[in-house]
Design an enzyme around this catalytic site. Structure first.
Site, mmCIF file in Angstrom:
data_model
loop_
_atom_site.group_PDB
_atom_site.id
_atom_site.type_symbol
_atom_site.label_atom_id
_atom_site.label_comp_id
_atom_site.label_asym_id
_atom_site.label_seq_id
_atom_site.Cartn_x
_atom_site.Cartn_y
_atom_site.Cartn_z
ATOM 1 N N ASP A 95 0.839 -1.203 0.000
ATOM 2 C CA ASP A 95 0.000 0.000 0.000
ATOM 3 C C ASP A 95 0.874 1.252 0.000
ATOM 4 O OD1 ASP A 95 -2.235 1.596 0.063
ATOM 5 O OD2 ASP A 95 -2.952 0.933 2.018
ATOM 6 N N GLY A 114 -5.220 7.151 4.386
ATOM 7 C CA GLY A 114 -6.648 7.439 4.322
ATOM 8 C C GLY A 114 -6.994 8.618 3.436
ATOM 9 N N GLU A 149 -8.146 -0.806 4.913
ATOM 10 C CA GLU A 149 -6.684 -0.909 4.732
ATOM 11 C C GLU A 149 -6.027 -1.399 6.015
ATOM 12 O OE1 GLU A 149 -5.985 2.635 1.422
ATOM 13 O OE2 GLU A 149 -5.609 3.057 3.518
HETATM 14 C C1 5RP Z 1 -5.894 5.586 0.631
HETATM 15 C C2 5RP Z 1 -4.509 5.692 1.160
HETATM 16 C C3 5RP Z 1 -3.392 5.856 0.170
HETATM 17 O O1 5RP Z 1 -2.449 4.885 0.384
HETATM 18 C C4 5RP Z 1 -2.773 7.203 0.348
HETATM 19 O O2 5RP Z 1 -3.786 8.197 0.271
HETATM 20 C C5 5RP Z 1 -1.726 7.465 -0.733
HETATM 21 O O3 5RP Z 1 -2.355 7.581 -1.978
HETATM 22 P P1 5RP Z 1 -1.539 7.777 -3.317
HETATM 23 O O4 5RP Z 1 -0.823 6.503 -3.584
HETATM 24 O O5 5RP Z 1 -2.628 8.084 -4.333
HETATM 25 O O6 5RP Z 1 -0.602 8.940 -3.149
HETATM 26 O O7 5RP Z 1 -4.258 5.634 2.326
HETATM 27 O O8 5RP Z 1 -6.853 5.511 1.644
#
Ligand code: 5RP
Length: 224
Positions: free
Chosen positions: A88, A102, A110
């Site tokens: 993630d 988030g 998550e």
């Molecule tokens: C979603 C998240 C994402 O991991 C976080 O917002 C990062 O997003 P991105 O990869 O688009 O920069 O926690 O709930």
């Protein structure tokens, strides 16, 4: 999004794909960085069942041709009660691998999928690395019924609270984005916020922080 930041997200995602092995069970986060990972994992053609943390990731995983499993089913074998790895992104990550997550509003699922995984690989571009968490507004998932009560409690703690407009989580709850809280002890703050009745989950990932961090920089990826 700036092209450079996009390139860095892609580089981190591709590096994480190198860690995947046939037969492992993979948890998928949500967001633009993980979307690169999902697409690349699909192209790799490995037999890796995935558990998705959001409808958005599920749609992307389906499009990428990945085999999707429900979390309950994926961890119901008592000989193998955990996913092997969770991949993630993050909105902020500190030197101890505590995170704020988030931004995409998927923090609750998550956190559950991350907690149910043996390893958490966090993939980010360099802008997400911070000395201390707290500049990015902290997303907190709240039952709509409790909006005013929770807002008052967060204000008492020194927070400035903004309700995310026109947004409902996959669970049908609202998100409050909060600045001004004291992040000197992320673990303590994570626990304190979750003790407020009406809070479903908050976006501090300290109880379950990352195990490995891959950062994209100048189009290349490295472990930090
Ligand atoms: C979603 C998240 C994402 O991991 C976080 O917002 C990062 O997003 P991105 O990869 O688009 O920069 O926690 O709930």
């Amino acid at each position: 999004m700036a092209k450079k930041q996009d390139d860095d997200k892609l580089a981190a995602a591709l590096k994480a794909v190198e860690e995947m092995r046939p037969g492992i069970k993979v948890g998928l986060g949500t967001g633009s960085t993980v979307s690169y990972f999902i697409e690349a994992l699909g192209k790799e053609g490995l037999d890796v069942p995935v558990v998705c943390s959001s409808r958005d990731s599920e749609q992307k995983a389906t499009k990428a041709g990945l085999k999707i499993m429900e979390l309950n089913k994926a961890i119901s074998d008592s000989n193998r009660p955990m996913l092997d790895v969770y991949v993630d992104g993050a909105d902020e990550i500190d030197p101890l691998y505590n995170m704020i997550k988030g931004g995409g509003g998927a923090l609750t699922r998550e956190k559950i999928v991350a907690a149910a995984s043996l390893e958490f690989i966090c993939i980010v571009d360099g802008s997400k690395i911070v000395k201390q968490l707290g500049k990015f507004p902290l997303p907190i998932e709240v039952l709509e019924f409790a909006e005013v009560y929770v807002t008052n409690e967060l204000t008492e703690l020194g927070g400035q609270v903004v309700k995310r407009k026109g947004f409902k989580t996959d669970e049908g709850n609202i998100i409050l984005d909060v600045t001004g809280l004291d992040f000197s002890d992320p673990l303590q703050l994570e626990t304190e916020l979750n003790n407020i009745p009406g809070v479903v989950e908050n976006g501090i990932f300290s109880v379950r922080n990352a195990d490995k961090v891959i950062v994209g920089k100048n189009g290349k990826a490295e472990y930090i």
